[in-house]
Design an enzyme around this catalytic site. Sequence first.
Site, PDB file in Angstrom:
ATOM      1  N   GLU A 155      35.109 -26.766  24.053  1.00  0.00           N
ATOM      2  CA  GLU A 155      36.146 -27.192  23.193  1.00  0.00           C
ATOM      3  C   GLU A 155      36.539 -25.951  22.622  1.00  0.00           C
ATOM      4  OE1 GLU A 155      39.110 -29.371  24.059  1.00  0.00           O
ATOM      5  OE2 GLU A 155      40.312 -28.307  23.268  1.00  0.00           O
ATOM      6  N   GLN A 156      37.904 -25.530  23.340  1.00  0.00           N
ATOM      7  CA  GLN A 156      38.737 -23.855  22.669  1.00  0.00           C
ATOM      8  C   GLN A 156      39.110 -24.129  21.329  1.00  0.00           C
ATOM      9  OE1 GLN A 156      41.315 -22.355  25.363  1.00  0.00           O
ATOM     10  NE2 GLN A 156      43.042 -24.151  25.100  1.00  0.00           N
ATOM     11  N   ARG A 207      48.096 -39.597  21.017  1.00  0.00           N
ATOM     12  CA  ARG A 207      46.773 -39.393  21.663  1.00  0.00           C
ATOM     13  C   ARG A 207      46.390 -38.871  20.547  1.00  0.00           C
ATOM     14  NH1 ARG A 207      47.663 -35.770  26.465  1.00  0.00           N
ATOM     15  NH2 ARG A 207      49.229 -37.478  27.619  1.00  0.00           N
ATOM     16  N   TYR A 232      58.659 -46.525  23.596  1.00  0.00           N
ATOM     17  CA  TYR A 232      57.052 -47.578  23.535  1.00  0.00           C
ATOM     18  C   TYR A 232      56.763 -47.320  22.269  1.00  0.00           C
ATOM     19  CZ  TYR A 232      54.240 -44.367  25.918  1.00  0.00           C
ATOM     20  OH  TYR A 232      53.118 -43.346  26.192  1.00  0.00           O
ATOM     21  N   ASP A 255      43.154 -32.678  34.702  1.00  0.00           N
ATOM     22  CA  ASP A 255      44.082 -32.200  35.068  1.00  0.00           C
ATOM     23  C   ASP A 255      43.105 -30.674  36.047  1.00  0.00           C
ATOM     24  OD1 ASP A 255      45.795 -33.737  34.464  1.00  0.00           O
ATOM     25  OD2 ASP A 255      46.358 -32.758  32.968  1.00  0.00           O
TER      26      ASP A 255
END
Length: 378
Positions: A34-35, A108, A213, A294
């Site tokens: 992971e960067q 997130r 939400y 993605d």
Amino acid sequence: MNRKSRIAVIGAGLGGLTAAGFLQRAGFAVKVYEQAPAFSRIGAGIILSANVTKVLRRLGLEDGLIAAGIKSQSYVSRAWDTGEVMAEFVFDAAAERHYGGPYVHIHRGDLHAVLERGVTPGTIAFNHQLVDLQEDGGSMHLAFANGANAEAEIVIGADGIRSKVRDILLGPEPPQFAGFTAYRAIFPADRLNGFWIPDCTKWWGSDQHCLPYYLTGRRDEVYAIGVVPAEGWDGEEASVPTTRERYLESFAGFHADLQRVLEAVQSVTLWPIFDRTRDDRWSAPGGRIALLGDACHPMRPFMAAGGAMAVEDAAILSRCFAQFDDPAQAVRCYEATRIPRVAKVQDISIANTWMRGPTETDWFYCYDACTAPLAPLH
Ligand SMILES: Cc1cc2nc3c(=O)[nH]c(=O)nc-3n(C[C@H](O)[C@H](O)[C@H](O)COP(=O)(O)OP(=O)(O)OC[C@H]3O[C@@H](n4cnc5c(N)ncnc54)[C@H](O)[C@@H]3O)c2cc1C
């Protein structure tokens, strides 16, 4: 495939961590690169529908998702001006049984903390930005910006919309600005001063929409994402700070119930929305490199399904690697299984019609990527 195969996953996003979790359970030696130096708590939420939660259940993560997020009870579509209810979807216990999983909203940052529990401790190498990838005989050689090198038999590009793995595989091709920007704001629910809102409402304008939400089961944190048309996006930033006044201005004329929510916004950022024209090249010949999420099919976030597709991809790709001896066959099966479904979701996301009115949702929410039939190979 030989379970001693080393698999390098590039990117510790939704898709990468899900793939790593399943591949480790199948016995493969998996490392995730992971960067970022660490997971950051970006100010945004995400909706995880039943087709996602039932997959993450297999990694032992369902309870963690529900504890950190909220099991949403309803989704209401309303007209921007009159407030007319155009459609309502209930996510009660019967719906959860029917779809095979809960419908969860979550911050997130909290989602990443939960996903990290699905892989063996030490799996993720942070601060490792992939800069080069070369095939040499039976091995893939990986080079990182920090000077480190690694080897693996298989590389999975789960490195998002600006995928380096995709660049190496297909040649550099920047994503296209989709003509929209998104306001994203999270704020404490007590700023609503007792004003009641459903768990999730989508306010539909002609070419813009806003989706407030809740993010927690205590209903003490609200996320409001508002998408508006924009002519372009200058600069390289992933997002820029903006103001509540601009947010309100962009939704001027919308129903008073939405204005009331947007008035509660504190800090807000503006994000460009990018996508790509559909391209079904998701792997290298020989099957040593495969893309997911993605990296191979970014989508407009209008169906709340981009992350869902990354998670489903991860489950199917892992099953294919576990089932086939030959990686080339594994990735052919993966592509044949995934492309038709992803293409349909991509089309609906572009059209922005999902759950606007009465909508047949079973084909999407009832799908189980852990048991769905794999496409036959001819
Ligand atoms: C405004 C907005 C709202 C959305 N809302 C929803 C929603 O409600 N529900 C939903 O399902 N989807 C939603 N999506 C879509 C969803 O966020 C994406 O589709 C999803 O994050 C894709 O997951 P991924 O694992 O493919 O990539 P990502 O989550 O982007 O992860 C890629 C990872 O790779 C890392 N990386 C990149 N390059 C390198 C490199 N060279 N070396 C090492 N690491 C690298 C990145 O740092 C990142 O951690 C939304 C998107 C947007 C823009």
